[in-house]
Motif scaffolding. Structure first.
Motif, mmCIF file in Angstrom:
data_model
loop_
_atom_site.group_PDB
_atom_site.id
_atom_site.type_symbol
_atom_site.label_atom_id
_atom_site.label_comp_id
_atom_site.label_asym_id
_atom_site.label_seq_id
_atom_site.Cartn_x
_atom_site.Cartn_y
_atom_site.Cartn_z
ATOM 1 N N LYS A 324 0.822 -1.209 0.000
ATOM 2 C CA LYS A 324 0.000 0.000 0.000
ATOM 3 C C LYS A 324 0.859 1.264 0.000
ATOM 4 C CE LYS A 324 -3.989 -2.039 2.388
ATOM 5 N NZ LYS A 324 -4.815 -2.017 3.623
ATOM 6 N N VAL A 325 0.376 2.272 -0.729
ATOM 7 C CA VAL A 325 0.998 3.596 -0.741
ATOM 8 C C VAL A 325 -0.082 4.570 -0.306
ATOM 9 C CG1 VAL A 325 2.183 5.337 -2.117
ATOM 10 C CG2 VAL A 325 2.533 2.911 -2.613
ATOM 11 N N GLU A 326 0.143 5.240 0.810
ATOM 12 C CA GLU A 326 -0.900 6.079 1.395
ATOM 13 C C GLU A 326 -0.429 7.517 1.536
ATOM 14 O OE1 GLU A 326 -1.531 3.829 4.977
ATOM 15 O OE2 GLU A 326 -3.238 2.751 4.100
ATOM 16 N N ASP A 332 -0.750 15.277 -4.322
ATOM 17 C CA ASP A 332 0.158 15.993 -5.212
ATOM 18 C C ASP A 332 1.249 16.729 -4.444
ATOM 19 O OD1 ASP A 332 -1.177 15.186 -7.506
ATOM 20 O OD2 ASP A 332 -2.597 16.859 -7.387
ATOM 21 N N THR A 333 1.006 16.959 -3.156
ATOM 22 C CA THR A 333 1.978 17.750 -2.393
ATOM 23 C C THR A 333 2.564 16.998 -1.203
ATOM 24 O OG1 THR A 333 0.207 18.703 -1.039
ATOM 25 C CG2 THR A 333 0.841 19.906 -3.037
ATOM 26 N N GLU A 334 1.849 16.009 -0.686
ATOM 27 C CA GLU A 334 2.314 15.273 0.481
ATOM 28 C C GLU A 334 3.173 14.079 0.067
ATOM 29 O OE1 GLU A 334 1.859 15.970 3.682
ATOM 30 O OE2 GLU A 334 0.739 17.791 3.231
ATOM 31 N N ALA A 335 4.244 13.833 0.803
ATOM 32 C CA ALA A 335 5.058 12.646 0.559
ATOM 33 C C ALA A 335 4.279 11.418 1.018
ATOM 34 C CB ALA A 335 6.374 12.752 1.312
ATOM 35 N N PRO A 336 4.337 10.339 0.278
ATOM 36 C CA PRO A 336 3.570 9.146 0.638
ATOM 37 C C PRO A 336 4.226 8.372 1.766
ATOM 38 C CG PRO A 336 4.867 8.708 -1.314
ATOM 39 C CD PRO A 336 5.079 10.166 -0.993
ATOM 40 N N THR A 337 3.439 7.540 2.429
ATOM 41 C CA THR A 337 3.974 6.576 3.394
ATOM 42 C C THR A 337 3.799 5.180 2.802
ATOM 43 O OG1 THR A 337 1.851 6.447 4.564
ATOM 44 C CG2 THR A 337 3.457 8.030 5.378
ATOM 45 N N TYR A 338 4.781 4.321 3.054
ATOM 46 C CA TYR A 338 4.774 2.986 2.469
ATOM 47 C C TYR A 338 5.772 2.122 3.238
ATOM 48 C CZ TYR A 338 8.755 5.305 0.273
ATOM 49 O OH TYR A 338 9.901 6.029 0.057
ATOM 50 N N ARG A 339 5.713 0.826 3.017
ATOM 51 C CA ARG A 339 6.631 -0.082 3.695
ATOM 52 C C ARG A 339 8.061 0.210 3.259
ATOM 53 N NH1 ARG A 339 6.108 -4.695 6.496
ATOM 54 N NH2 ARG A 339 8.063 -5.856 6.761
#
Length: 497
Positions: A324-326, A332-339
């Motif tokens: 998952k990429v959240e 468009d502006t926030e860095a994603p969180t991911y494993r």
């Protein structure tokens, strides 16, 4: 008994009960005549007795004597290939698909399509879908292979990625899934894994600054070569609080044992252990349901039962919850969180990949674990090999394989019974549900070299593992019951029967 009846008995757990005339060419051919996927053998180029003697390239491929082969495929590519011919033109017996699968005819078409694309449009092959080609544009080839693999491993395409090679992928995924701390740092593995698995696990432990003697838990068999499920579960219980990862083979390469993946996975995960599987000898061999079994990750090569060629691009599975990429706000502006993973450019989401930004935005799913641009040439071969699997199903292949392997076991038992003093012991589990398409034969000391020489002389290819083991793999895609029967006659001669 019909082939269908044999399949039903074996799938229900009952013994096959072969008739008295089972050791006859007529019986073997009668089973072949009932085989609904026997036509798939024609999808492969099998070595002949003559071609096995070749020691220099001469522009020919194995086939019928004195003819020219024009392979016209469903696409516009037509390949005219000279076919080798001699008085020794009979197809050999190829029982070594557990080491290297036979060559699918489609590989030449797919590879030539890639070469023509490269020659014709150069770098634009990354972004151009060529009409009359079996291939998609290069940047989508790994995804296309994943789409073709859903039935192969029992997962959604988004949980599958083709990248790297087997051991590299083990390292890539252990970098994400093996996160030792002072409490949980151990890795549970088997006592005799394929050496590269041992090396990978040991080096990962050392990389994390830990002592393999303290962090490697090796499960040994109670006796012989088979590790019972109960022994695995007992080992998990003994080390549950200190184990970070369980990493076992789906099928053990030496004995051919098929581990109880769903039961072991569930048991370990209930105790907070991450679970990975090396499926090098299982993918394309047995039915798998990686998503439903809740496996965390898995890796497999494609050059054994999948038949993509030596060293071909390997596959990996990452369960959807780990891919998952959240975003916490505006995507468009926030860095994603991911494993966390070892990130690389080709794991980046295609929508922003060519923005060349320094913020890594992974592709959702297993594809986000890619690092480098995969070889289009290698993926062409993988795609070709998978195209053959897409003409059948793993259930059909497994059904035939159950009977093929049971038939080989029956004829081997007859050889030992006639000998009085057995020539060998079958170390692969007797339960058809606990083995793949392989029988490992432990020969009496001193017999291996002579038997291997006789097999080779008669056009038989199977794998020998010193000191005394023959691994025999009648792969259902291209092996016949007649091949099993003929193999046994050659083996009888080699044993002096």
């Amino acid at each position: 008994m019909s082939l269908k009846a044999f399949v039903e008995r074996l799938r229900s757990g009952a013994p096959p009960e072969f008739p008295q005339d089972a050791n006859s060419l007529q019986f073997a051919q009668s089973l072949d005549s009932q085989d609904s996927i026997r036509h798939l053998r024609d999808e492969f180029i099998l070595p002949t007795k003559a071609s096995l003697k070749k020691r220099a390239l001469d522009g020919t491929i194995p086939g019928k004597q004195g003819k020219q082969a024009s392979y016209t495929h469903t696409h516009t590519h037509t390949l005219s290939l000279s076919i080798s011919g001699s008085g020794d033109d009979e197809q050999g017996i190829y029982f070594v698909g557990n080491s290297l699968g036979a060559q699918p005819k489609a590989v030449r078409e797919y590879v030539h399509a890639q070469l023509e694309t490269w020659a014709s449009v150069g770098v634009n092959g990354h972004f151009t879908d060529m009409a009359a080609s079996p291939l998609v544009q290069w940047q989508d080839m790994a995804e296309d292979c994943a789409n073709k693999s859903a039935d192969l491993v029992g997962a959604s395409p988004s949980e599958i990625v083709y990248m790297g090679t087997l051991t590299v992928n083990l390292h890539m995924l252990m970098a994400s899934f093996y996160r030792p701390d002072d409490r949980r740092h151990k890795v549970i593995l088997e006592w005799k894994p394929f050496p590269s698995d041992h090396y990978a696990i040991e080096s990962q432990i050392v990389w994390h600054g830990r002592d393999p003697a303290q962090s490697m838990v090796k499960i040994e068999p109670d006796q012989g070569y088979v590790i019972s499920t109960e022994k695995v579960l007992a080992t998990i219980d003994a080390h549950a609080d200190s184990t970070a990862l369980l990493l076992l083979p789906g099928i053990q390469y030496y004995s051919g044992q098929f581990f109880d993946i769903p039961r072991i996975t569930a048991y370990a995960k209930e105790r907070g252990i991450v679970v990975g599987w090396d499926l090098a000898h299982a993918a394309g061999n047995v039915e798998l349901k990686l998503h439903d079994w809740d496996v965390d990750f898995a890796c497999w090569c494609t050059y054994k039962y999948i038949n993509a060629g030596p060293g071909a691009t390997a596959g990996a599975f990452v369960h959807e919850r780990h891919g998952k990429v959240e975003y916490s706000g505006d995507g468009d502006t926030e860095a994603p969180t991911y494993r966390p993973r070892l990130a690389g450019w080709y794991g980046g989401d295609k929508r922003v990949r060519f923005n060349m930004a320094n913020t890594f935005v992974p592709t959702p799913g297993a594809a986000g674990f890619q690092a480098s641009n995969p070889s289009a040439l290698d993926l062409a071969a993988v795609s070709a090999a998978l195209s053959v699997f897409n003409k059948t199903s793993m259930r059909e292949l497994r059904s035939k394989a159950l009977v093929l392997t049971a038939y080989a076991e029956h004829l081997l038992d007859q050889i030992n019974a006639e000998a009085g003093t057995p020539f060998f012991t079958i170390i692969t589990p007797r339960d058809p549900a606990r083995r793949g398409t392989q029988l490992s034969i432990l020969l009496r000391e001193g017999l291996l070299d002579g038997i291997a020489e006789a097999l080779e002389r008669n056009g038989v290819m199977c794998d020998k593992r010193k000191p005394d083991v023959l691994r025999v793999a009648p792969v259902p895609l291209y092996s016949r019951f007649e091949d099993v029967w003929r193999f046994m006659q050659i083996l009888r001669g080699a044993l002096g029967l």
